[in-house]
Write a protein that holds these residues in place. Structure first.
Motif, PDB file in Angstrom:
ATOM      1  N   THR A   1       0.848  -1.192   0.000  1.00 33.44           N
ATOM      2  CA  THR A   1       0.000   0.000   0.000  1.00 33.44           C
ATOM      3  C   THR A   1       0.879   1.235   0.000  1.00 33.44           C
ATOM      4  OG1 THR A   1      -1.924   1.034   1.027  1.00 33.44           O
ATOM      5  CG2 THR A   1      -0.238   0.210   2.514  1.00 33.44           C
TER       6      THR A   1
ATOM      7  N   VAL B   1      -7.383  -4.398   0.318  1.00 36.06           N
ATOM      8  CA  VAL B   1      -7.590  -5.057   1.615  1.00 36.06           C
ATOM      9  C   VAL B   1      -9.070  -5.393   1.845  1.00 36.06           C
ATOM     10  CG1 VAL B   1      -7.889  -3.010   3.091  1.00 36.06           C
ATOM     11  CG2 VAL B   1      -6.807  -5.078   4.004  1.00 36.06           C
TER      12      VAL B   1
ATOM     13  N   VAL C   1     -17.258   2.122   2.422  1.00 30.32           N
ATOM     14  CA  VAL C   1     -15.862   1.957   2.838  1.00 30.32           C
ATOM     15  C   VAL C   1     -14.881   2.650   1.903  1.00 30.32           C
ATOM     16  CG1 VAL C   1     -15.569  -0.220   1.552  1.00 30.32           C
ATOM     17  CG2 VAL C   1     -14.052   0.261   3.459  1.00 30.32           C
ATOM     18  N   GLY C   2     -13.766   3.069   2.450  1.00 31.87           N
ATOM     19  CA  GLY C   2     -12.626   3.461   1.623  1.00 31.87           C
ATOM     20  C   GLY C   2     -12.341   4.939   1.607  1.00 31.87           C
ATOM     21  N   GLU C   3     -13.334   5.743   1.894  1.00 30.66           N
ATOM     22  CA  GLU C   3     -13.156   7.200   1.846  1.00 30.66           C
ATOM     23  C   GLU C   3     -14.347   7.821   2.569  1.00 30.66           C
ATOM     24  OE1 GLU C   3     -13.867   8.618  -2.176  1.00 30.66           O
ATOM     25  OE2 GLU C   3     -14.630   6.656  -2.678  1.00 30.66           O
ATOM     26  N   PRO C   4     -14.219   9.099   2.874  1.00 27.71           N
ATOM     27  CA  PRO C   4     -15.349   9.751   3.532  1.00 27.71           C
ATOM     28  C   PRO C   4     -16.571   9.737   2.607  1.00 27.71           C
ATOM     29  CG  PRO C   4     -13.379  11.132   3.605  1.00 27.71           C
ATOM     30  CD  PRO C   4     -13.073   9.994   2.685  1.00 27.71           C
TER      31      PRO C   4
ATOM     32  N   THR D   1     -17.931   2.394   7.383  1.00 27.20           N
ATOM     33  CA  THR D   1     -16.861   1.669   8.066  1.00 27.20           C
ATOM     34  C   THR D   1     -15.509   2.318   7.808  1.00 27.20           C
ATOM     35  OG1 THR D   1     -16.489   0.176   6.184  1.00 27.20           O
ATOM     36  CG2 THR D   1     -18.137  -0.497   7.798  1.00 27.20           C
ATOM     37  N   PHE D   2     -14.874   2.772   8.856  1.00 23.45           N
ATOM     38  CA  PHE D   2     -13.520   3.325   8.725  1.00 23.45           C
ATOM     39  C   PHE D   2     -12.506   2.251   9.075  1.00 23.45           C
ATOM     40  CE2 PHE D   2      -9.654   4.662  10.702  1.00 23.45           C
ATOM     41  CZ  PHE D   2      -9.118   5.458   9.700  1.00 23.45           C
ATOM     42  N   TRP D   3     -11.579   2.046   8.189  1.00 28.04           N
ATOM     43  CA  TRP D   3     -10.424   1.173   8.484  1.00 28.04           C
ATOM     44  C   TRP D   3      -9.374   1.350   7.416  1.00 28.04           C
ATOM     45  CZ3 TRP D   3      -9.810  -3.921   5.931  1.00 28.04           C
ATOM     46  CH2 TRP D   3     -10.815  -4.210   5.003  1.00 28.04           C
ATOM     47  N   GLN D   4      -8.327   0.550   7.466  1.00 27.66           N
ATOM     48  CA  GLN D   4      -7.168   0.732   6.580  1.00 27.66           C
ATOM     49  C   GLN D   4      -6.522  -0.616   6.278  1.00 27.66           C
ATOM     50  OE1 GLN D   4      -5.141   3.021   9.743  1.00 27.66           O
ATOM     51  NE2 GLN D   4      -5.089   4.699   8.276  1.00 27.66           N
ATOM     52  N   THR D   5      -5.697  -0.630   5.245  1.00 27.76           N
ATOM     53  CA  THR D   5      -4.929  -1.844   4.939  1.00 27.76           C
ATOM     54  C   THR D   5      -4.233  -2.330   6.218  1.00 27.76           C
ATOM     55  OG1 THR D   5      -4.542  -0.970   2.726  1.00 27.76           O
ATOM     56  CG2 THR D   5      -3.118  -2.780   3.436  1.00 27.76           C
ATOM     57  N   GLU D   6      -3.700  -1.385   6.970  1.00 33.18           N
ATOM     58  CA  GLU D   6      -2.914  -1.736   8.154  1.00 33.18           C
ATOM     59  C   GLU D   6      -3.757  -2.300   9.290  1.00 33.18           C
ATOM     60  OE1 GLU D   6      -2.857   1.057   6.484  1.00 33.18           O
ATOM     61  OE2 GLU D   6      -0.810   1.766   6.138  1.00 33.18           O
TER      62      GLU D   6
ATOM     63  N   ILE E   1     -13.888  11.422  10.106  1.00 36.88           N
ATOM     64  CA  ILE E   1     -12.535  11.414   9.546  1.00 36.88           C
ATOM     65  C   ILE E   1     -12.395  12.652   8.674  1.00 36.88           C
ATOM     66  CG2 ILE E   1     -10.907  10.128   8.083  1.00 36.88           C
ATOM     67  CD1 ILE E   1     -11.712   8.673  10.699  1.00 36.88           C
TER      68      ILE E   1
ATOM     69  N   ARG F   1      -6.404  12.417   5.199  1.00 39.58           N
ATOM     70  CA  ARG F   1      -5.046  11.996   5.505  1.00 39.58           C
ATOM     71  C   ARG F   1      -4.207  13.183   6.000  1.00 39.58           C
ATOM     72  NH1 ARG F   1      -3.884   6.541   5.628  1.00 39.58           N
ATOM     73  NH2 ARG F   1      -1.754   7.311   5.602  1.00 39.58           N
TER      74      ARG F   1
ATOM     75  N   ASN G   1      -6.493   9.820  -1.866  1.00 40.73           N
ATOM     76  CA  ASN G   1      -7.517   8.797  -1.957  1.00 40.73           C
ATOM     77  C   ASN G   1      -8.366   9.106  -3.189  1.00 40.73           C
ATOM     78  OD1 ASN G   1      -9.683   7.052  -1.570  1.00 40.73           O
ATOM     79  ND2 ASN G   1      -9.427   7.112   0.658  1.00 40.73           N
TER      80      ASN G   1
HETATM   81  O1  PRX Z   1      -8.057   7.937   4.770  1.00 37.81           O
HETATM   82  C1  PRX Z   1      -8.749   6.826   5.221  1.00 37.81           C
HETATM   83  C2  PRX Z   1      -9.636   6.276   4.116  1.00 37.81           C
HETATM   84  O2  PRX Z   1      -8.875   5.295   3.450  1.00 37.81           O
HETATM   85  C3  PRX Z   1      -7.598   5.132   4.073  1.00 37.81           C
HETATM   86  C4  PRX Z   1      -7.176   3.693   4.050  1.00 37.81           C
HETATM   87  O3  PRX Z   1      -7.033   3.272   2.722  1.00 37.81           O
HETATM   88  P1  PRX Z   1      -6.717   1.757   2.422  1.00 37.81           P
HETATM   89  O4  PRX Z   1      -5.588   1.299   3.259  1.00 37.81           O
HETATM   90  O5  PRX Z   1      -6.576   1.640   0.952  1.00 37.81           O
HETATM   91  O6  PRX Z   1      -7.988   0.961   2.892  1.00 37.81           O
HETATM   92  C5  PRX Z   1      -9.225   1.284   2.351  1.00 37.81           C
HETATM   93  C6  PRX Z   1     -10.248   0.256   2.719  1.00 37.81           C
HETATM   94  C7  PRX Z   1     -10.336  -0.093   4.136  1.00 37.81           C
HETATM   95  C8  PRX Z   1      -7.802   5.664   5.467  1.00 37.81           C
HETATM   96  O7  PRX Z   1      -6.582   6.033   6.057  1.00 37.81           O
HETATM   97  N1  PRX Z   1     -10.884   5.682   4.622  1.00 37.81           N
HETATM   98  C9  PRX Z   1     -11.203   4.384   4.675  1.00 37.81           C
HETATM   99  N2  PRX Z   1     -12.452   4.217   5.123  1.00 37.81           N
HETATM  100  C10 PRX Z   1     -12.947   5.437   5.382  1.00 37.81           C
HETATM  101  C11 PRX Z   1     -11.943   6.376   5.077  1.00 37.81           C
HETATM  102  N3  PRX Z   1     -12.129   7.694   5.252  1.00 37.81           N
HETATM  103  C12 PRX Z   1     -13.315   8.094   5.734  1.00 37.81           C
HETATM  104  N4  PRX Z   1     -14.328   7.262   6.036  1.00 37.81           N
HETATM  105  C13 PRX Z   1     -14.193   5.929   5.884  1.00 37.81           C
HETATM  106  N5  PRX Z   1     -15.202   5.126   6.170  1.00 37.81           N
END
Ligand code: PRX
Length: 665
Positions: free
Chosen positions: A275, A321, A401-404, A427-432, A530, A533, A539
């Motif tokens: 990533t 992810v 998922v993935g962005e705001p 759902t907020f989350w990240q690759t990590e 959120i 970044r 994104n």
């Molecule tokens: O900035 C946040 C945004 O996507 C980033 C993570 O990207 P990635 O590792 O590619 O994983 C995406 C899929 C889980 C975060 O640091 N992000 C992800 N979900 C949200 C979000 N920003 C706002 N709202 C969300 N629900």
């Protein structure tokens, strides 16, 4: 203005006041029902963290050898979970269903690009994966080896991941949109021994080569560690063949339909997923087996409220992810019936998502805001593909998922797709993070458009300032997680120092996880929003990209002397990539500039992949720099947005350059 100040501005500028409590009927049947249930789980996690996680790990997973310890912090921040326990991820996703009544249940409904579909049961998937795993073993692939998977969305793509897990090989899936160069870099960094690919992928009625890109990666050099390329025949189209290549159907045809899983430590690396970060080189995020699977399975139950009768559809690609956690692993571990979709949302028309939901009576639908925004536009232009033209009554829950997700898109999704009846889990989350960190629980949490609401039980999210001090609600800051959780990143492959520096910086004490996002909590509700970044990560359509990565690709072009890349807001893709470029020759204008811009965009597609193509390129004689030579990206961001610079620019060495960079081509 710092990121934190801008977060505060967002908050004070616009307060979202609409609240949607869970419908009573949903709450009554929910796995987590009501806020009291949610709070009780949070309290249990706080009261006895070890006991909370260990109990769940024993309940949710089958262990070949039981673990004696949950979290081990002795080598923080290299935390481990259930480390002396032995298990197998594929066993927990497939074999467990052979004896629990799910054997003949549909595991995957495959919806092909052309609209045909097929089904595979848990029993059949178990056989397919076992044959695949035996085939890989016959090639000499073994526990600890790394295998690159460069596959289209397919049952075989999921089976490839499961087959690796079954024999203890660590996979690294590379998204099918990445270029030969990106693929080659990942093959080398991971030190892979095999590649699994397909002849072609089919998307939007077009056949796109994958095998040929693998061949090209080899020509770039450094891939000598790859002994075999296993090729799934998707279309039967023409491919170039060499001695290292083997068809998947040939490899598996005489293999036994049973395969003893490799029992591995819960800490065994299940996968590495590359990533973008804030340097030019993507990071290989390494995940575990036990803790990862525990969390992906649990979140299926908590966040998606999964029931035996559900038809779950996550529209992500297995190259990201989301496709790992909520296609390849979580749904299978939880025994779900799920849809795997090969195509794109706009083929044969922009009603494809809705017609597919109708066709397979989908009950839970999980997609990205960027898709929703583009489908809003499409439906505005063509009433025949508006969701209200389809029977979507099977839906009971929606996810994002993935962005705001902007409140307008949220409301459209809620009204037109969910018919005012389905909760939306943002759902907020990240690759990590491996799995969802913050999200409403659909039978408990009152929803607020644009907010991922609250952390899941056991997840210690907080907002701190740059010195690591807690900030009060209403004040924007850095999003952190103060306690380890089972599915967290274990390290960066080949680069433990970068892992520590990126995620557990000394300035914050060295043991709390820095997410890389800004966030703010609502003063009244404590809900999280959120704000984006805090690093140089963009994104774009939910795809994460580093500005430095794109800059490196641009300057690798012989014409380019210097490049700076920034993001600017975009109605559909969330952010768009805007590149400011200085050529070695004089600054081009007019048609010539447009022609060079096209060449450079194609160049970036070749270097990284089409998703990284800048939407806009502007040429200058120079870039705005401070007297010490630092590029002022802050000013470039303002220019990219088309706004007027009002700040003092007297520290700039060359303020006149701003005028030149103001105009888009
Ligand atoms: O900035 C946040 C945004 O996507 C980033 C993570 O990207 P990635 O590792 O590619 O994983 C995406 C899929 C889980 C975060 O640091 N992000 C992800 N979900 C949200 C979000 N920003 C706002 N709202 C969300 N629900």
């Amino acid at each position: 203005m710092s990121e934190i100040e801008s977060a505060n501005e967002t908050q004070t500028g616009k307060q979202e006041s609409r609240i949607f409590p869970p419908p009573a009927t949903f709450q009554a049947q929910a796995n987590v029902s009501g806020m009291d249930d949610y709070r009780a789980l949070c309290a249990a996690a706080q009261t006895d963290e070890q006991d909370f996680w260990c109990k769940l790990a024993r309940e949710q997973l089958q262990w070949h050898k039981p673990f004696t310890q949950g979290l081990d912090e002795s080598n923080a921040p290299f935390y481990t979970w259930f480390a002396d326990g032995e298990m197998n991820v594929s066993y927990n996703c497939l074999d467990v269903h052979l004896t629990n009544g799910n054997a003949d249940k549909t595991a995957i409904i495959f919806e092909a690009d052309d609209g045909t579909s097929s089904k595979i049961s848990y029993r059949e998937l178990h056989q397919k994966v076992s044959k695949f795993a035996n085939g890989l073993r016959s090639l000499g692939v073994k526990k600890g080896d790394r295998v690159i998977i460069y596959m289209p969305m397919s049952v075989e793509g999921v089976a490839a991941m499961q087959a690796c897990a079954r024999i203890g090989a660590t996979h690294s899936v590379v998204f099918g949109g990445f270029s030969a160069k990106s693929l080659q870099e990942r093959i080398i960094d991971a030190g892979a021994v095999a590649v699994i690919t397909s002849d072609y992928q089919v998307r939007g009625g077009k056949q796109l080569p994958l095998k040929a890109i693998v061949d090209e990666a080899f020509t770039l050099g450094g891939c000598e560690g790859i002994a075999n390329v296993v090729v799934y025949q998707r279309t039967g189209g023409q491919v170039h063949w060499s001695t290292r290549d083997i068809w998947l159907h040939e490899l598996t045809k005489d293999q036994p339909a049973d395969c003893e899983p490799e029992w591995v430590s819960a800490e065994h690396p299940l996968f590495i997923l590359y990533t973008s970060g804030s340097t030019g080189k993507p990071k290989g995020v390494q995940h575990s087996s036990g803790g990862y699977l525990l969390w992906t399975k649990l979140t299926m139950q908590w966040v998606f409220d999964l029931k035996p009768t559900d038809v779950f559809w996550c529209t992500a690609d297995i190259g990201w992810v989301t496709g790992h956690s909520y296609i390849a692993y979580g749904p299978l571990a939880a025994g779900a019936t799920q849809i795997v979709f090969e195509g794109i949302p706009t083929f044969p028309n922009a009603g494809r998502f809705w017609s597919t939901i109708e066709k397979h009576k989908t009950t839970i639908f999980y997609t990205a805001p960027t898709a929703i925004r583009s489908l809003i536009k499409a439906a505005d232009g063509d009433a025949t593909i508006h969701p209200n033209k389809f029977n979507l009554t099977s839906l009971r829950l929606l996810g994002s998922v993935g962005e705001p997700i902007n409140p307008e898109a949220w409301m459209w999704y809620y009204k037109n797709v969910g018919r005012d009846l389905c909760p939306i889990v943002d759902t907020f989350w990240q690759t990590e993070t491996g799995g969802i960190m913050m999200s409403p629980l659909p039978g408990a949490t009152p929803l607020v458009p644009g907010s991922c609401t609250l952390p899941l039980p056991g997840i210690a999210s907080a907002i701190v300032d740059e010195a690591g001090h807690d900030l009060p609600n209403g004040q924007g800051g850095l999003l952190v997680v103060k306690r380890p959780w089972p599915s967290m990143i274990r390290t960066i492959w080949n680069d433990p120092e970068r892992f520590k520096k990126s995620y557990f910086p000394e300035e914050l004490g060295g043991n709390i996880y820095l997410a890389g996002d800004g966030a703010i909590r609502n003063k009244e509700t404590g809900y999280f929003t959120i704000t984006g970044r805090i690093d140089d990560v963009l994104n774009v359509s939910g795809h994460r990209m580093g500005t430095m990565e794109i800059e490196s690709a641009l300057v690798a072009n012989p014409m380019v002397a210097e490049a700076a890349v920034v993001g600017r807001p975009d109605d559909t893709t969330g952010e768009a990539i805007c590149a400011f470029v200085v050529l070695k020759r004089s600054r081009p204008t007019g048609d010539e500039a447009r022609q060079i811009a096209i060449e450079l965009r194609n160049w970036v597609a070749k270097e990284i992949g089409p998703i990284a193509k800048p939407k806009e390129i502007r040429f200058g004689d120079n870039l705005p720099k401070t007297r010490s030579g630092k590029i002022m990206r802050r000013l470039l961001r303002i220019l990219a947005k088309g706004e007027v610079i009002t700040q003092d620019v007297s520290t700039l060495e060359n303020p006149a350059i701003l005028e030149q960079l103001k105009e888009a081509l």
